[in-house]
Each structure stands twice: as structure tokens, then as C-alpha cells.
Write an enzyme that holds these catalytic residues in place. Structure first.
Site, PDB file in Angstrom:
ATOM      1  N   CYS A  80      -2.190  -2.277   7.896  1.00 21.14           N
ATOM      2  CA  CYS A  80      -2.143  -3.219   6.765  1.00 21.14           C
ATOM      3  C   CYS A  80      -0.935  -4.136   6.796  1.00 21.14           C
ATOM      4  O   CYS A  80      -1.015  -5.286   6.362  1.00 21.14           O
ATOM      5  CB  CYS A  80      -2.254  -2.456   5.448  1.00 21.14           C
ATOM      6  SG  CYS A  80      -3.902  -1.750   5.251  1.00 21.14           S
ATOM      7  N   ASP A  82       0.789  -1.244   0.000  1.00 21.61           N
ATOM      8  CA  ASP A  82       0.000   0.000   0.000  1.00 21.61           C
ATOM      9  C   ASP A  82       0.817   1.288   0.000  1.00 21.61           C
ATOM     10  O   ASP A  82       0.447   2.266   0.676  1.00 21.61           O
ATOM     11  CB  ASP A  82      -0.960   0.007   1.204  1.00 21.61           C
ATOM     12  CG  ASP A  82      -1.936  -1.157   1.185  1.00 21.61           C
ATOM     13  OD1 ASP A  82      -1.893  -1.959   0.247  1.00 21.61           O
ATOM     14  OD2 ASP A  82      -2.748  -1.255   2.132  1.00 21.61           O
ATOM     15  N   GLU A 102      -4.618  -0.810  -1.292  1.00 25.18           N
ATOM     16  CA  GLU A 102      -5.933  -0.856  -0.651  1.00 25.18           C
ATOM     17  C   GLU A 102      -6.874   0.062  -1.422  1.00 25.18           C
ATOM     18  O   GLU A 102      -6.499   1.200  -1.745  1.00 25.18           O
ATOM     19  CB  GLU A 102      -5.856  -0.393   0.809  1.00 25.18           C
ATOM     20  CG  GLU A 102      -7.221  -0.453   1.507  1.00 25.18           C
ATOM     21  CD  GLU A 102      -7.201  -0.010   2.966  1.00 25.18           C
ATOM     22  OE1 GLU A 102      -6.105   0.161   3.540  1.00 25.18           O
ATOM     23  OE2 GLU A 102      -8.307   0.169   3.524  1.00 25.18           O
ATOM     24  N   LYS A 155      -6.647  -4.871  -3.043  1.00 26.07           N
ATOM     25  CA  LYS A 155      -7.289  -5.503  -1.893  1.00 26.07           C
ATOM     26  C   LYS A 155      -8.342  -4.581  -1.306  1.00 26.07           C
ATOM     27  O   LYS A 155      -8.105  -3.376  -1.162  1.00 26.07           O
ATOM     28  CB  LYS A 155      -6.243  -5.884  -0.844  1.00 26.07           C
ATOM     29  CG  LYS A 155      -5.428  -4.713  -0.274  1.00 26.07           C
ATOM     30  CD  LYS A 155      -4.266  -5.260   0.535  1.00 26.07           C
ATOM     31  CE  LYS A 155      -3.540  -4.240   1.368  1.00 26.07           C
ATOM     32  NZ  LYS A 155      -4.291  -3.500   2.355  1.00 26.07           N
ATOM     33  N   GLN A 185       8.106 -13.257  21.773  1.00 29.81           N
ATOM     34  CA  GLN A 185       7.747 -14.672  21.979  1.00 29.81           C
ATOM     35  C   GLN A 185       8.415 -15.587  20.946  1.00 29.81           C
ATOM     36  O   GLN A 185       7.789 -16.488  20.390  1.00 29.81           O
ATOM     37  CB  GLN A 185       6.223 -14.848  21.928  1.00 29.81           C
ATOM     38  CG  GLN A 185       5.479 -13.955  22.912  1.00 29.81           C
ATOM     39  CD  GLN A 185       3.989 -14.182  22.851  1.00 29.81           C
ATOM     40  OE1 GLN A 185       3.503 -15.242  23.245  1.00 29.81           O
ATOM     41  NE2 GLN A 185       3.251 -13.197  22.353  1.00 29.81           N
ATOM     42  N   VAL A 208       3.067   0.396   4.261  1.00 24.31           N
ATOM     43  CA  VAL A 208       2.341   1.156   5.292  1.00 24.31           C
ATOM     44  C   VAL A 208       0.913   0.637   5.450  1.00 24.31           C
ATOM     45  O   VAL A 208       0.369   0.087   4.509  1.00 24.31           O
ATOM     46  CB  VAL A 208       2.310   2.649   4.909  1.00 24.31           C
ATOM     47  CG1 VAL A 208       3.701   3.232   4.921  1.00 24.31           C
ATOM     48  CG2 VAL A 208       1.618   2.904   3.579  1.00 24.31           C
ATOM     49  N   THR A 209       0.336   0.904   6.635  1.00 22.84           N
ATOM     50  CA  THR A 209       1.000   1.334   7.845  1.00 22.84           C
ATOM     51  C   THR A 209       1.347   0.115   8.702  1.00 22.84           C
ATOM     52  O   THR A 209       0.678  -0.915   8.615  1.00 22.84           O
ATOM     53  CB  THR A 209       0.134   2.299   8.694  1.00 22.84           C
ATOM     54  OG1 THR A 209      -1.056   1.609   9.135  1.00 22.84           O
ATOM     55  CG2 THR A 209      -0.258   3.527   7.878  1.00 22.84           C
ATOM     56  N   LYS A 262      -7.742  -4.563   4.896  1.00 21.12           N
ATOM     57  CA  LYS A 262      -6.429  -4.232   5.442  1.00 21.12           C
ATOM     58  C   LYS A 262      -5.444  -5.362   5.137  1.00 21.12           C
ATOM     59  O   LYS A 262      -4.288  -5.109   4.809  1.00 21.12           O
ATOM     60  CB  LYS A 262      -6.517  -3.981   6.956  1.00 21.12           C
ATOM     61  CG  LYS A 262      -7.528  -2.891   7.357  1.00 21.12           C
ATOM     62  CD  LYS A 262      -7.285  -1.579   6.658  1.00 21.12           C
ATOM     63  CE  LYS A 262      -8.265  -0.510   7.113  1.00 21.12           C
ATOM     64  NZ  LYS A 262      -8.226   0.683   6.217  1.00 21.12           N
TER      65      LYS A 262
HETATM   66  N1  TIU Z   1      -2.730   0.444   4.275  1.00 19.34           N
HETATM   67  C1  TIU Z   1      -3.200   0.698   5.496  1.00 19.34           C
HETATM   68  O1  TIU Z   1      -2.515   0.534   6.501  1.00 19.34           O
HETATM   69  N2  TIU Z   1      -4.489   1.241   5.590  1.00 19.34           N
HETATM   70  C2  TIU Z   1      -4.901   2.066   6.586  1.00 19.34           C
HETATM   71  O2  TIU Z   1      -6.051   2.484   6.606  1.00 19.34           O
HETATM   72  N3  TIU Z   1      -3.969   2.421   7.533  1.00 19.34           N
HETATM   73  C3  TIU Z   1      -4.114   3.337   8.531  1.00 19.34           C
HETATM   74  O3  TIU Z   1      -3.227   3.415   9.374  1.00 19.34           O
HETATM   75  N4  TIU Z   1      -5.175   4.115   8.560  1.00 19.34           N
END
Ligand code: TIU
Length: 229
Positions: free
Chosen positions: A164, A26, A74, A131, A204, A159-160, A134
Site C-alpha cells: 500500500c 493503513d 484499507e 480506500k 534513478q 504499512v506495508t 492498495k
Molecule cells: N495496506 C496494505 O499494504 N495492504 C496489504 O494487503 N498489504 C500486504 O502486504 N498484504
């Protein structure tokens, strides 16, 4: 070719160089540039921009090693039929998913904001997985693409970190893949979440993955001889 290792935590990750891929999650304008979904959510998107340079170095190393590179985005169909009403309503945003924003319709496929940033733009032969959620496995053909190429290990950027990237790495782990997340190539809008999200992956004994960095991944990828893949 013999197995190689990536220096990582909680311990070095051994991998078969014929069975490793780079997954970039993403890296879209909607998350890393002003005027996109990330900003609509109230975030300072500049927090994510430090990931671009190390990501582009890892991408170059993966291309040089001739390993598969897979990108995800996304987003939703223009008719939003694949967007849960709950997701559309979440946050009560003034400009939300499907609405017209400065970079076109927010998080909608085909909009300028939905596309991958130019610095990391896919080249021919690199699958782009669209996709709706997430996680990159949910309602996508990612698993099929990986199975068809015999992939067992993934180097993960994007990210993030806590949204995701985490969701995807957890999904991958449950499907038997081994993921190494590169700390400087994944970003969060929240420094505390970045730290804790990385801790959670490698705690862990590596409960759902490994954590490493761009330089260590590049070191390992540079040992893959082109004709061995
Ligand atoms: N790609 C992804 O992480 N989608 C999000 O909406 N991330 C946020 O941190 N909002």
C-alpha cells in the site's frame, strides 16, 4: 516563510512548509495485530510493530507543527459491493475478507480489526480516507482533500512498504506530488522486500520519491513555526 529541507536520499528534499502534509497509510489492527488480515495471509505481524514508535513521534511532530495529517484505512463496505470478486477469492484463504475473525469481519469497515491502532488514532480535524484498494488515490477523495489544502509534498508512513505504501507513492508521484517515505516508519512482513522497496523509490535520481527517517522528518517539521501554516 522560506522553504525548508528534509535530509533524504537521493538528495535533500526542499518543501514549502505551507504545502506539506503527513500521510499515514493503513496503520490498522488488521495489519499490525494478530488475528487480522495480515495474519490470515500467513504473515508474522510482529514484523510491522517496530514502525509504531517512530510513527507516533512523527505524528506528534506533525501535530505540533500544525500541518495537515491524513490517515488511510484499507477495507470494504459491509455488503462487500466495493470488493472485486478477484480480491475476495485471492489466496483461497480459510478466513478471508468479509469473514468473521477474532477482531470482527476481516477488512470490513466498522469492524474492530479494520480500525486504526490506538497509538496512532486520528484526532478531530484529521481526515480518514477509506480506500477499497492498495493505492490511497484509487476510488477515494484523497486527491481532492490534498488539492483543497494546497498540498504538494507528503511525508509518508505506514504499512506495508511494498504494497500500500508503494502503490500510493507511485499514484502520488504520477499526480505531481513529492513524497518522502520514512524508512523506520514503514514496514513489511518481508525484510528483503523492505530493503528493496526503499531502494526502488530512491533509485534513478528518486524515480518516484525520496527516502528519509523519522528523526530527519522531525528535525524538518520542528522548524515549521505554528503561525506560518
Ligand atoms: N495496506 C496494505 O499494504 N495492504 C496489504 O494487503 N498489504 C500486504 O502486504 N498484504
Amino acid at each position: 516563510m522560506n522553504n525548508l529541507t528534509i535530509n533524504a536520499e537521493p538528495y535533500p528534499l526542499e518543501f514549502d512548509p505551507r504545502k506539506i502534509a503527513l500521510l499515514i497509510i493503513d496503520m490498522q489492527r488488521d495489519f499490525v495485530e494478530p488475528g487480522g488480515f495480515g495474519e490470515m495471509l500467513g504473515n508474522d505481524v510482529s514484523q510491522l510493530r517496530s514502525t509504531i514508535e517512530p510513527c507516533s513521534r512523527v505524528l506528534a511532530a506533525a501535530r505540533a507543527a500544525n500541518i495537515p495529517v491524513i490517515h488511510t484505512r484499507e477495507g470494504h463496505r459491509p455488503d462487500l459491493a466495493d470488493a472485486p470478486p478477484t480480491k475476495l477469492a485471492r489466496g483461497g484463504l480459510k478466513v478471508g475478507i468479509g469473514d468473521e475473525g477474532p477482531m470482527g469481519r476481516v477488512l470490513v469497515r466498522g469492524a474492530h480489526g479494520h480500525d486504526i491502532i490506538p497509538e496512532l488514532y486520528p484526532v478531530d480535524g484529521e481526515p480518514v480516507v477509506d480506500k477499497p484498494g492498495k493505492g490511497a488515490f484509487y476510488e477515494t477523495d484523497l486527491d481532492l482533500i490534498l488539492k483543497n489544502r494546497g498540498i504538494e509534498t507528503m511525508v509518508v508512513c505506514g504499512v506495508t512498504t511494498e504494497v500500500c505504501v508503494h502503490t500510493t507513492v507511485r499514484e502520488a508521484n504520477d499526480r505531481g506530488y513529492e513524497c518522502v517515505v520514512l524508512a523506520d516508519c514503514v514496514g513489511s512482513y518481508f525484510p528483503e522486500f523492505q530493503r528493496v522497496a526503499l531502494e526502488m523509490i530512491k533509485a534513478q535520481g528518486g524515480i518516484f520519491g525520496w527516502v528519509s527517517d523519522a528523526d530527519s522528518a522531525i528535525d524538518a517539521l520542528s522548524q515549521i513555526h505554528k503561525d506560518a501554516t
